[in-house]
Design an enzyme around this catalytic site. Structure first.
Site, PDB file in Angstrom:
ATOM      1  N   ARG A 160      48.530  41.322  48.256  1.00  8.29           N
ATOM      2  CA  ARG A 160      47.616  42.289  48.840  1.00  8.29           C
ATOM      3  C   ARG A 160      48.366  43.092  49.882  1.00  8.29           C
ATOM      4  NH1 ARG A 160      41.721  40.883  50.509  1.00  8.29           N
ATOM      5  NH2 ARG A 160      40.939  42.847  51.285  1.00  8.29           N
ATOM      6  N   LYS A 185      41.706  41.498  38.533  1.00 13.67           N
ATOM      7  CA  LYS A 185      42.210  40.785  39.702  1.00 13.67           C
ATOM      8  C   LYS A 185      43.705  40.594  39.487  1.00 13.67           C
ATOM      9  CE  LYS A 185      41.220  36.944  42.801  1.00 13.67           C
ATOM     10  NZ  LYS A 185      42.573  36.628  43.203  1.00 13.67           N
ATOM     11  N   GLU A 236      36.718  44.696  38.221  1.00 13.20           N
ATOM     12  CA  GLU A 236      38.093  45.185  38.369  1.00 13.20           C
ATOM     13  C   GLU A 236      39.068  44.108  37.934  1.00 13.20           C
ATOM     14  OE1 GLU A 236      38.718  46.391  42.415  1.00 13.20           O
ATOM     15  OE2 GLU A 236      37.238  47.998  42.271  1.00 13.20           O
ATOM     16  N   ARG A 252      48.047  40.114  53.304  1.00 11.78           N
ATOM     17  CA  ARG A 252      46.722  39.543  53.494  1.00 11.78           C
ATOM     18  C   ARG A 252      46.641  38.731  54.785  1.00 11.78           C
ATOM     19  NH1 ARG A 252      43.599  35.872  49.444  1.00 11.78           N
ATOM     20  NH2 ARG A 252      42.671  34.428  50.887  1.00 11.78           N
TER      21      ARG A 252
HETATM   22  P1  AMP Z   1      41.527  34.988  46.431  1.00  9.24           P
HETATM   23  O1  AMP Z   1      42.820  35.046  47.163  1.00  9.24           O
HETATM   24  O2  AMP Z   1      41.600  34.219  45.164  1.00  9.24           O
HETATM   25  O3  AMP Z   1      40.372  34.590  47.328  1.00  9.24           O
HETATM   26  O4  AMP Z   1      41.182  36.471  45.966  1.00  9.24           O
HETATM   27  C1  AMP Z   1      41.239  37.559  46.836  1.00  9.24           C
HETATM   28  C2  AMP Z   1      42.514  38.324  46.623  1.00  9.24           C
HETATM   29  O5  AMP Z   1      42.573  38.898  45.328  1.00  9.24           O
HETATM   30  C3  AMP Z   1      42.651  39.525  47.526  1.00  9.24           C
HETATM   31  O6  AMP Z   1      43.122  39.159  48.792  1.00  9.24           O
HETATM   32  C4  AMP Z   1      43.644  40.398  46.777  1.00  9.24           C
HETATM   33  O7  AMP Z   1      44.956  40.069  47.177  1.00  9.24           O
HETATM   34  C5  AMP Z   1      43.521  39.966  45.328  1.00  9.24           C
HETATM   35  N1  AMP Z   1      43.075  41.036  44.437  1.00  9.24           N
HETATM   36  C6  AMP Z   1      43.647  41.318  43.252  1.00  9.24           C
HETATM   37  N2  AMP Z   1      43.018  42.319  42.630  1.00  9.24           N
HETATM   38  C7  AMP Z   1      42.004  42.699  43.446  1.00  9.24           C
HETATM   39  C8  AMP Z   1      40.989  43.683  43.348  1.00  9.24           C
HETATM   40  N3  AMP Z   1      40.868  44.473  42.293  1.00  9.24           N
HETATM   41  N4  AMP Z   1      40.111  43.779  44.375  1.00  9.24           N
HETATM   42  C9  AMP Z   1      40.196  42.975  45.443  1.00  9.24           C
HETATM   43  N5  AMP Z   1      41.146  42.027  45.594  1.00  9.24           N
HETATM   44  C10 AMP Z   1      42.041  41.879  44.597  1.00  9.24           C
END
Ligand code: AMP
Length: 571
Positions: A267, A262, A260, A282
């Site tokens: 969030r 990102k 998907e 989040r």
């Molecule tokens: P990270 O903050 O780098 O650990 O990545 C996780 C965050 O990516 C999640 O909390 C979401 O806010 C964001 N995110 C963006 N696109 C997606 C997606 N397609 N699926 C899940 N999380 C996503």
């Protein structure tokens, strides 16, 4: 039912303040929980963690120090100047109140005993007072409590209202104390104890409110906690992602996966109950009020009566109708007034990627691929406004890499790879979601300002304003604020290096002469209206302090620009 005296709670605050061992604190808390009548247990748990509402609540008491000084003065008979003087001497309005009420000038005949309920009742009303005369009404509610306070009670009421309780009770301690007060039995083997803690953690993941959990533990024990269900309006602890270096390694391990986009946004966990919508970030902060447009979209486009969905909200450029960097959206998150106007200026796009609850059924245990299918059926898509996260199910490395590059070209963060049969698990887990992002080069930047920390870090400069250099004019241009990635030692080192360089001090922020160069890691460079360089580093973190480097080594705005431009092509 009998109510518990507030003074008993304050005795416990003092006991908690006096010990630092976690074990001791847990014992003290557990003893208090056992004594607390069920009707007041939820309130007591909140008050002990320094809150009046659960951490996810958006409600704020909205009482500033100045109003508190007035309230103390009104209730104690000391003049405002006298209260202020005591505040200046102690640096703590709680202590100032304690002194005033210890030698109170005013005696009242109408003194009634404060109970946990009576204190809570008054505090709970504060956020709902608004409009004309609201200051007076708030003052009245607080003075009412203070008038009936003993010195110690006044100290803690003041600290609670100002959100400065500081008795060292973190959420983990509350959990352990609940376990010990209501769920442990003598001689229980360790495995059983761990099992019980897991059940409490599970209920926390679903409810995010130890006030409620304590009451269930007391009334219904471990079996009650096992049966805890999602409650719309209580945010669920979110699932997070693991990192991987390459798409290849992930496909080699799992075969067919879902890849998907990102998205680079915020969030959002959305709860829907008929027409009522809640939006949580989040970190489980309630931002419903800041996003009336999102609320409306959810009302229109989520078909179910009751559901919880998650997705990433993007800020959209009105002119080009394309996504803008996260920085823009954060302006909306912080905004407290003119919200409708702000929604027009910075419209949003929702990209949904999961569904966790649907009409009474929790969906955490269903495999990802099934949850996605359910989600697809529950959304009336409005293209570019309210849609599903772009997604491709494949085991073909070339196709997956092409997908990733397209995501980067669209200026999104990278890709999220999802294991097809994975469940929704709270927190960070292997074999679930795996993120793939480009690794950025570091920048050497100079510190031009800093901010004093709070609480235990009050003597350290803990956030640093960073600048790059304009090679032509020699001017320094700010590019962001860094406050993460430092150890205690490094904070100390930075503080002693920066202190002699302070040129100007205003509140907690200082300006410093540019001398200290640091190597900064970051996730991404974004365009930003906040800084004069026109750019902002996203998630800047300390690489190294470069005492060996001077101003001439500081990276130029041209390099920042180049790195910014190369981001779209990375990977
Ligand atoms: P990270 O903050 O780098 O650990 O990545 C996780 C965050 O990516 C999640 O909390 C979401 O806010 C964001 N995110 C963006 N696109 C997606 C997606 N397609 N699926 C899940 N999380 C996503």
């Amino acid at each position: 039912m009998l109510n518990m005296d507030y003074s008993l709670l304050t005795d416990y605050y003092e006991k908690l303040e006096a010990v630092s061992s976690k074990l001791k604190k847990t014992e003290i808390l557990s003893e208090l929980f056992k004594k607390t009548p069920t009707g007041e247990l939820g309130d007591a748990v909140l008050l002990l963690s320094g809150r009046v509402f659960p951490s996810f609540s958006q409600l704020e008491l909205g009482v500033a120090k100045q109003m508190m000084i007035k309230a103390i003065s009104k209730a104690s008979g000391f003049s405002q100047d006298e209260v202020e003087e005591k505040f200046k001497k102690t640096g703590d309005l709680g202590l100032a109140a304690e002194q005033c009420f210890g030698s109170r000038k005013q005696t009242t005949l109408l003194k009634k005993k404060l109970t946990i309920s009576s204190v809570f009742e008054n505090l709970k009303k504060l956020p709902f007072i608004s409009g004309e005369g609201s200051q007076e009404k708030k003052l009245q509610l607080i003075s009412e409590l203070l008038v009936s306070s003993k010195a110690k009670e006044a100290k803690y009421i003041v600290r609670t209202v100002l959100g400065e309780l500081r008795v060292g009770v973190a959420e983990g301690l509350i959990r352990d104390a609940i376990v010990s007060a209501f769920l442990l039995e003598k001689g229980m083997p360790k495995e059983k104890k761990n099992e019980i803690t897991d059940v409490v953690d599970y209920s926390w993941n679903l409810l995010s409110d130890y006030g409620q959990i304590a009451v269930i533990a007391k009334e219904k024990g471990i079996e009650g906690l096992k049966k805890v269900k999602v409650q719309l309006g209580n945010p669920i602890q979110v699932m997070l992602a693991e990192k991987a270096e390459s798409i290849k390694e992930v496909i080699e391990k799992y075969g067919k996966i879902a890849i998907e986009t990102k998205y680079d946004g915020m969030r959002a966990q959305i709860h829907k109950k008929k027409n009522q919508i809640w939006v949580y970030t989040r970190r489980l902060e309630d931002v419903t009020k800041q996003f009336p447009d999102l609320v409306e979209l959810c009302q229109k486009s989520l078909k179910a009566d009751e559901c919880i969905v998650e997705g990433e909200v993007l800020a959209i450029d009105k002119k080009t109708n394309t996504p803008m960097p996260f920085q823009m959206l954060s302006q909306r998150v912080q905004r407290k007034y003119d919200i409708d106007e702000m929604s027009k200026q910075i419209p949003i796009q929702m990209n949904l990627f999961d569904i966790l609850y649907l009409d009474g059924k929790m969906l955490f245990d269903k495999p990802l691929i099934e949850r996605r299918k359910i989600l697809e059926k529950q959304v009336k898509i409005i293209p570019k406004k309210f849609q599903l996260a772009k997604n491709l199910v494949t085991d073909d490395l070339k196709k997956a890499e092409k997908f990733y590059k397209e995501a980067l070209a669209e200026r999104q963060e990278g890709a999220m790879i999802k294991v097809l049969n994975s469940q929704y698990v709270f927190g960070r887990h292997v074999d679930g979601w795996i993120k793939i992002k480009p690794v950025m080069e570091t920048l050497d930047l100079v510190v031009v300002g800093a901010t004093w920390g709070e609480g235990t870090r009050a003597n350290w400069l803990t956030s640093y304003l960073l600048a790059c250099r304009d090679a032509k004019s020699g001017k320094l241009l700010e590019v962001g604020m860094m406050s993460t990635g430092l150890s205690e030692e490094e904070y100390k080192m930075m503080t002693s290096a920066l202190k002699p360089l302070v040129r100007e001090e205003k509140g907690r922020t200082v300006k410093v002469s540019p001398k200290i160069v640091i190597e900064v890691k970051y996730q991404e460079i974004q365009k930003s209206p906040t800084y004069e360089s026109g750019f902002a580093l996203r998630f800047p973190a300390l690489g190294k302090i470069r005492f060996d480097k001077g101003l001439e080594d500081v990276d130029t705005i041209e390099r920042v620009k180049k790195l910014y431009e190369s981001q779209g092509r990375a990977g």
